[in-house]
Scaffold this active site. Structure first.
Site, PDB file in Angstrom:
ATOM      1  CB  CYS A 189     -11.253 -30.750 -26.631  1.00 47.86           C
ATOM      2  SG  CYS A 189      -9.554 -30.554 -26.079  1.00 47.86           S
ATOM      3  CG  ASP A 237      -7.319 -37.925 -29.347  1.00 53.48           C
ATOM      4  OD1 ASP A 237      -6.204 -37.596 -28.907  1.00 53.48           O
ATOM      5  OD2 ASP A 237      -8.384 -37.415 -28.935  1.00 53.48           O
ATOM      6  CG  HIS A 268      -7.920 -34.218 -29.747  1.00 59.10           C
ATOM      7  ND1 HIS A 268      -8.411 -34.827 -28.609  1.00 59.10           N
ATOM      8  CD2 HIS A 268      -8.062 -32.888 -29.553  1.00 59.10           C
ATOM      9  CE1 HIS A 268      -8.826 -33.898 -27.766  1.00 59.10           C
ATOM     10  NE2 HIS A 268      -8.621 -32.711 -28.314  1.00 59.10           N
TER      11      HIS A 268
END
Length: 299
Positions: A189, A237, A268
């Site tokens: 991330c 995502d 994600h």
């Protein structure tokens, strides 16, 4: 982009993952997240089940024990003169080594050095690397023990100084005793974005980079990248994936050594085994590819 097939999760509605993504990235308050999740359910019990599934349970994320006999783990400080002056992180080494070992910097998400990221460092130590996971929140006392406060703390820090601290950690780790001088970077991330950015900002330091579902490096810096990159993305995502076609065009233009893997049915955060976003089969495949990539390029 190469896609690996996998059935999507049939239990939680797609809206639940979209809501959690907004909440996890500070785009929705905890109260609004809870209310919206409850609105997806037909009764209170199901609403509670939805919420509990999405929120992290770090007891689920330990794959390698902190007292595993094959590793040694400790917290170490490093100098960061261009950042906050000093940083600290979690260092994991194999207990025995007959030769110098490749090193891997592990960069956390947008909430500090939580137990999941520490476990990732232990997994790398178990696999034969010297791993170091810096905590961007150390200037404020370190990860506070919960993600909500961690996110707020990370947002309060000057972004440029966070990047400087991570760059300092990379340089410190590359020259650590027992290391081979070869440095890989893996991040998730926010950390995925930083893994690519460090490859661009420190081309003579980073030897291989594996960003998991992070934003691409700044376009103006892509031409600087020397290290091979393995980009790991979840098919579902949309927020992150829509950023990659333009970056990939620049990768091709500058003839970078890269590969983008897209994991079908994955959201994600699919590597993070503390929430319902976790896709076990795809996460394990992505992780084996990560280890193979580092062994190939850091040997």
């Amino acid at each position: 982009m190469k896609k690996t097939t996998q059935r999507p999760d049939p239990q939680l509605p797609q809206q639940a993952f979209q809501l959690y993504d907004k909440y996890a990235h500070g785009l929705m308050s905890r109260r609004d997240f809870f209310s919206a999740m409850a609105g997806l359910a037909v009764n209170a019990a199901l609403a509670t089940s939805f919420i509990n599934s999405m929120l992290p349970n770090y007891a689920l994320a330990e794959q390698v024990s902190f007292n595993d006999p094959d590793i040694t783990a400790s917290y170490q400080k490093f100098p960061s003169p261009a950042g906050h002056g000093e940083g600290r992180g979690y260092l994991v080494k194999p207990k025995t080594a007959s030769a110098a070992l490749a090193t891997v910097l592990v960069i956390h998400e947008n909430r500090g050095l939580n137990p999941y990221i520490e476990d990732v460092a232990r997994r790398l130590g178990k696999a034969g690397f010297i791993a170091f996971a810096p905590d961007a929140l150390w200037p404020l006392g370190g990860y506070p023990g919960n993600d909500d406060d961690g996110r707020a703390m990370q947002r309060s820090l000057e972004p440029g100084k966070i990047v400087a601290d991570l760059a300092a950690a990379a340089k410190w780790l590359k020259n650590i005793d027992g290391g081979s001088g070869k440095l890989g970077v893996v991040g998730f991330c926010f950390g995925g974005a930083m893994a690519g950015r460090l490859a661009a900002e420190l081309p003579e330091v980073v030897n291989a980079s594996v960003p998991f579902y992070g934003s691409p490096p700044p376009e103006a810096l892509i031409a600087n990248i020397i290290a091979p990159l393995l980009v790991q993305l979840g098919e579902l995502d949309e927020r992150v994936n829509q950023q990659w076609p333009a970056a990939e065009a620049l990768f091709q233009q500058h003839k970078l050594d890269y590969k983008i893997e897209v994991y079908a049915g994955s959201h994600h955060g699919f590597h993070n085994d503390s929430t319902a976003r976790y896709n076990k089969e795809m996460a394990e495949l992505a992780w084996q590819r990560t280890l193979t990539f580092f062994r190939q390029h850091l040997s």
